[in-house]
Design an enzyme around this catalytic site. Structure first.
Site, PDB file in Angstrom:
ATOM      1  N   GLN A  91       0.845  -1.191   0.000  1.00 17.15           N
ATOM      2  CA  GLN A  91       0.000   0.000   0.000  1.00 17.15           C
ATOM      3  C   GLN A  91       0.884   1.247   0.000  1.00 17.15           C
ATOM      4  O   GLN A  91       1.710   1.403   0.896  1.00 17.15           O
ATOM      5  CB  GLN A  91      -0.879  -0.032   1.249  1.00 17.15           C
ATOM      6  CG  GLN A  91      -1.813   1.138   1.389  1.00 17.15           C
ATOM      7  CD  GLN A  91      -2.402   1.210   2.793  1.00 17.15           C
ATOM      8  OE1 GLN A  91      -1.796   0.735   3.747  1.00 17.15           O
ATOM      9  NE2 GLN A  91      -3.565   1.817   2.917  1.00 17.15           N
ATOM     10  N   GLY A  92       0.710   2.100  -0.975  1.00 18.93           N
ATOM     11  CA  GLY A  92       1.500   3.337  -1.054  1.00 18.93           C
ATOM     12  C   GLY A  92       0.644   4.556  -0.772  1.00 18.93           C
ATOM     13  O   GLY A  92       0.287   5.304  -1.675  1.00 18.93           O
ATOM     14  N   SER A 113       0.881   6.493   2.810  1.00 19.10           N
ATOM     15  CA  SER A 113       1.632   7.426   3.661  1.00 19.10           C
ATOM     16  C   SER A 113       2.899   7.916   2.981  1.00 19.10           C
ATOM     17  O   SER A 113       3.519   7.193   2.191  1.00 19.10           O
ATOM     18  CB  SER A 113       2.040   6.736   4.967  1.00 19.10           C
ATOM     19  OG  SER A 113       0.918   6.386   5.709  1.00 19.10           O
ATOM     20  N   SER A 155       4.604  -1.818   4.093  1.00 21.12           N
ATOM     21  CA  SER A 155       4.728  -3.221   4.476  1.00 21.12           C
ATOM     22  C   SER A 155       4.729  -4.093   3.226  1.00 21.12           C
ATOM     23  O   SER A 155       3.983  -3.819   2.285  1.00 21.12           O
ATOM     24  CB  SER A 155       3.548  -3.641   5.359  1.00 21.12           C
ATOM     25  OG  SER A 155       3.555  -2.895   6.541  1.00 21.12           O
ATOM     26  N   GLU A 176      -9.558  -1.532   6.006  1.00 18.51           N
ATOM     27  CA  GLU A 176      -8.401  -1.675   6.887  1.00 18.51           C
ATOM     28  C   GLU A 176      -8.824  -1.526   8.344  1.00 18.51           C
ATOM     29  O   GLU A 176      -8.272  -2.144   9.237  1.00 18.51           O
ATOM     30  CB  GLU A 176      -7.355  -0.611   6.533  1.00 18.51           C
ATOM     31  CG  GLU A 176      -6.068  -0.747   7.353  1.00 18.51           C
ATOM     32  CD  GLU A 176      -4.979   0.220   6.899  1.00 18.51           C
ATOM     33  OE1 GLU A 176      -5.279   1.108   6.096  1.00 18.51           O
ATOM     34  OE2 GLU A 176      -3.844   0.068   7.373  1.00 18.51           O
ATOM     35  N   SER A 236      -4.066   6.396  13.105  1.00 16.38           N
ATOM     36  CA  SER A 236      -3.727   6.157  14.512  1.00 16.38           C
ATOM     37  C   SER A 236      -4.992   6.153  15.373  1.00 16.38           C
ATOM     38  O   SER A 236      -6.058   6.598  14.935  1.00 16.38           O
ATOM     39  CB  SER A 236      -2.781   7.258  14.999  1.00 16.38           C
ATOM     40  OG  SER A 236      -3.484   8.486  15.013  1.00 16.38           O
ATOM     41  N   GLU A 239      -5.804   8.075  17.612  1.00 16.62           N
ATOM     42  CA  GLU A 239      -6.312   9.440  17.749  1.00 16.62           C
ATOM     43  C   GLU A 239      -7.189   9.799  16.543  1.00 16.62           C
ATOM     44  O   GLU A 239      -8.249  10.412  16.690  1.00 16.62           O
ATOM     45  CB  GLU A 239      -5.133  10.421  17.875  1.00 16.62           C
ATOM     46  CG  GLU A 239      -4.380  10.321  19.200  1.00 16.62           C
ATOM     47  CD  GLU A 239      -3.589   9.027  19.375  1.00 16.62           C
ATOM     48  OE1 GLU A 239      -3.171   8.424  18.361  1.00 16.62           O
ATOM     49  OE2 GLU A 239      -3.396   8.601  20.532  1.00 16.62           O
TER      50      GLU A 239
END
Lengths: 375, 401
Positions: B132-133, B135, B167, B249, B382, B384
């Site tokens: 997965q590209g 971030s 990953s 996800e 995240s 948050e």
């Protein structure tokens, strides 16, 4: 797991829940409660608070048949199980309703566990509309079976039962008393001349509570030969689940009220829900509630469909519910700011109900100690 | 789950899954596998895990409910059963977790027919590993600030920029790529691509985690080429398509196969056993009431997650379709982290012994696992960010940004 995928919430039960929820909404329960609170707020000089009991509400509840959902058909009830009763208890909590119905639901399962002729007789009376309170605790308020301070000698009750919830709203009391054989359950009319009800001054505005003293009271046995302890133990999963459901309903009200407030209250030119210091704890309330609700429904389903797992599931539900009660009460007041701390705010009414419910039939720590023994 | 509500077909399939998993459970690899698919770097582990996934796919445990022209098995109401059985069987995880967990739901929802028919089958069989590209070094929680550029030249796109935390990038044949075709429009300037990894314009460089393991990478895109037929959705619709990927996800997607290894309940049971087996200060840790309370509190939350999963599918009880599913990633990762913290506490000083130390309990699994729980609480939005999403999308609070 052998409980149904929908936790046993079939169309009948969903309809029952909706009917009762709609009824309570129309009753505007908090508005109805408000006049009775006026003038009682000053703990030092204010008037003593009279137990608020909307008898018309109770009458309508009986007309709707809500009091009889879990009473067996043979005793004139509707014959549904704990799933149905749980659905109702959750709505009682959501509306913070002062009602004898909560105790009637609890008593129903205690009497079903007793399964004696006198217990069936009392269930029949309840199906006719009699209201029942539970006098189970001793002074230390613990739930261990031998904690009652009431003694039964030759069919006469002597001593005091503590923390009797809604004692001023019930016609009949079920009393746990020590006998020579252990613990047994008795019934007695609250209005009996030998019974003295001494109201406690309590924090919770939506329930009443009293110490009840028996002066050599003639009482009828509901159980014999120390079977009362077994019966209490068998009914405990139902008592825990119903109390946890009440908490879940009240906590959801607290969540929605707090989220609504965070949408309208403006500070720093924005609704306060914009700020993550406010937004995130509201989300944490929701997470706590959803965990509790799922465990409550599973506990009810286990009681009805998988009784071997009922105790474990019920301790899980009340463990979660007690912590959720404390957390949601705490956050709802804090996030309402100054107004939430006032007598006129509705959040304080729910806060105090949750403070009470948290400890009924054992707090989270007690439930987890019991759970650990099962693991 | 032995549920009464299963149809005959489902009950038969459940029995088949159980028997098949029992019979076909692979012998352990000669060297221990990492704890999760995203930490695999050893090529022999890759081969072992690829073979295992292919076998499960062939048996119908992956893509059970999807139509045959997409490489599915054409069953109904069976995927949930297969996934549950896989998770309970103590078998290796599926290596192609990004392919199964993100590429498949994205393609199903937003892909063209040709894309679905071309790309889905090799994802199921693990023939094509996906990464997965999304971030970038400057775009984490604020994903839409990504800067990798996409410039259209004829019928292809030229991509420049860099991606991070990728990953399986070192094994992958394809990448789910977000790139910017318009710098003037933050959300509407992003387009979604399926980028082939095997080309001169792409360089993959490993990053090492606090555990010392690798498994994720930095990926440099230097005039990388992606054909226009590999674009998903319209030009400028990349953010919307990405939301479909991220919803999956975060545990709210359709699901085509169990991705996780050990179920949380399995780890929970191990922690209880650990407390019973560990003695300190003259007694079992399990007999210390403080530890009992901490352990049982997490047990309560683990059980609650399990029944949340069930309640999410009961319309009358779920409080809205997305309320519970959107909590899944947040609560799952935080519960797992608490569970590992407790395991370290039970072990006390023994938890200082790490992978490779001969005295380390379970070969250092607990400290390693604990550190790896931050993958769950940080990646994929995240905790948050999850709380923002829940507050805004479920409770309707004002958008934080």
């Amino acid at each position: 797991m052998t409980t149904p995928k929908d936790f046993g919430f079939n169309d009948d039960i969903n309809m029952l829940k909706d009917t009762y929820a709609k009824f309570l909404l129309e009753q505007k329960t908090i508005e109805a409660l408000r006049p009775s609170l006026s003038g009682t707020e000053d703990p030092y000089h204010g008037a003593p608070r009279q137990a608020f009991f909307d008898t018309q509400n109770w009458q309508k509840t009986v007309e709707l048949g809500m009091h009889a959902v879990a009473i067996p058909e043979a005793q004139g009830g509707i014959g549904m199980g704990l799933v149905a009763a749980t659905a109702i208890a959750e709505e009682i909590g959501r509306s913070a309703l002062p009602t004898p119905l909560s105790n009637n639901l609890l008593a129903t399962f205690l009497l079903r566990a007793a399964d004696t002729q006198p217990a069936k007789q009392l269930l029949e009376e309840m199906a006719e509309g009699a209201s029942v309170g539970l006098a189970l605790y001793g002074e230390d308020g613990s739930l261990e079976a031998d904690s009652t301070d009431v003694q039964a000698r030759d069919g006469k009750l002597v001593g005091t039962a503590w923390y009797v919830t809604d004692a001023q709203k019930c016609d009949i009391l079920i009393v746990a008393a020590q006998t020579q054989d252990g613990i047994d359950l008795f019934r007695i009319n609250r209005s009996d001349a030998t019974v003295t009800v001494n109201p406690d001054r309590i924090v919770d505005l939506t329930r009443d509570q009293a110490g009840v003293t028996f002066a050599s009271s003639d009482a009828e046995s509901l159980t014999e030969n120390g079977q009362g302890a077994i019966c209490l133990n068998d009914a405990l999963p139902a008592l825990l689940t119903l109390t946890a459901a009440d908490i879940a309903g009240a906590a959801e009200w607290q969540l929605q009220a707090t989220a609504d407030y965070a949408k309208v209250r403006q500070q720093f030119e924005r609704p306060i829900g914009f700020f993550q210091a406010v937004k995130h704890p509201i989300v944490d309330m929701m997470i706590a509630i959803d965990e509790t609700r799922s465990l409550v429904y599973q506990a009810a389903a286990a009681f009805d469909f998988d009784p071997d797992d009922a105790a474990r599931c019920a301790h899980l539900a009340k463990s979660s519910a007690s912590d959720t009660a404390e957390f949601c009460a705490n956050r709802s007041t804090q996030l309402h700011g100054g107004i939430g701390f006032t007598w006129e705010a509705d959040v304080q009414v729910y806060h105090k109900r949750q403070m009470h419910s948290q400890f009924m039939f054992g707090d989270g720590i007690w439930q987890r100690a019991k759970l650990a023994d099962l693991l | 789950m032995s549920d009464k509500a299963l149809s005959t077909e489902q009950a038969e399939f459940q029995a088949f899954c159980r028997a098949w998993l029992q019979e076909n459970k692979p012998a352990p690899h000669s060297t221990p596998l990492p704890q999760a698919a995203y930490e695999v770097t050893d090529p022999s582990h890759l081969t072992y895990l690829t073979e295992w996934q292919a076998k499960c796919y062939e048996a119908g445990l992956i893509a059970s409910d999807l139509p045959k022209n997409y490489g599915g098995h054409g069953m109904t109401g069976c995927q949930q059963i297969a996934s549950t059985e896989v998770r309970a069987a103590g078998v290796p995880y599926f290596i192609n977790w990004i392919g199964l967990g993100m590429a498949v739901p994205t393609l199903l929802e937003c892909g063209t027919e040709v894309q679905k028919e071309t790309f889905l089958p090799p994802i199921f069989s693990a023939e094509h590993i996906w990464c997965q590209g999304f971030s970038e070094p400057g775009a984490g929680s604020d994903l839409a600030s990504l800067q990798a550029s996409a410039v259209k030249e004829g019928d292809q796109w030229v991509i420049n920029g860099s991606k991070v935390w990728t990953s399986l990038g070192h094994f992958a044949q394809y990448m789910l790529l977000l790139a910017r075709q318009d710098k003037s429009d933050k959300y509407g300037g992003i387009t979604y691509f399926l980028a082939p990894m095997d080309q001169p314009g792409i360089t993959v460089k490993p990053i090492h985690k606090m555990t010392g393991e690798s498994g994720f990478n930095e990926v440099f895109l230097d005039n990388a080429i992606v054909g226009d037929h590999l674009r998903v959705g319209n030009v400028g619709d990349g953010w919307k398509v990405a939301m479909a990927t991220l919803t999956s996800e975060r545990g709210a997607g359709v699901g085509v196969g169990a991705v996780a290894g050990e179920s949380p309940m399995l780890v929970m049971e191990q922690v209880i056993q650990l407390a019973k087996d560990t003695r300190r200060n003259g007694r079992r840790v399990w007999d210390d009431p403080v530890w009992r309370d901490r352990i049982v509190k997490v047990y309560e939350r683990t059980e609650a997650s399990l029944y949340n999963g069930r309640r999410a599918r009961v319309k009358a009880l779920n409080g809205g379709a997305m309320r519970i599913p959107l909590q899944g990633k947040l609560t799952g990762s935080e519960i797992s982290q608490s569970l590992h913290q407790i395991a370290l506490g039970i072990l006390g000083l023994k938890s200082s012994l790490y992978v490779g130390d001969e005295n380390a309990p379970a070969n250092g699994k607990w400290p390693l696992g604990y550190m790896n729980t931050y993958t769950g609480t940080i990646s994929g939005g995240s905790s948050e960010i999850q709380r923002n999403i829940l507050g805004e999308r479920v409770l309707g609070l004002a958008k934080s940004k």
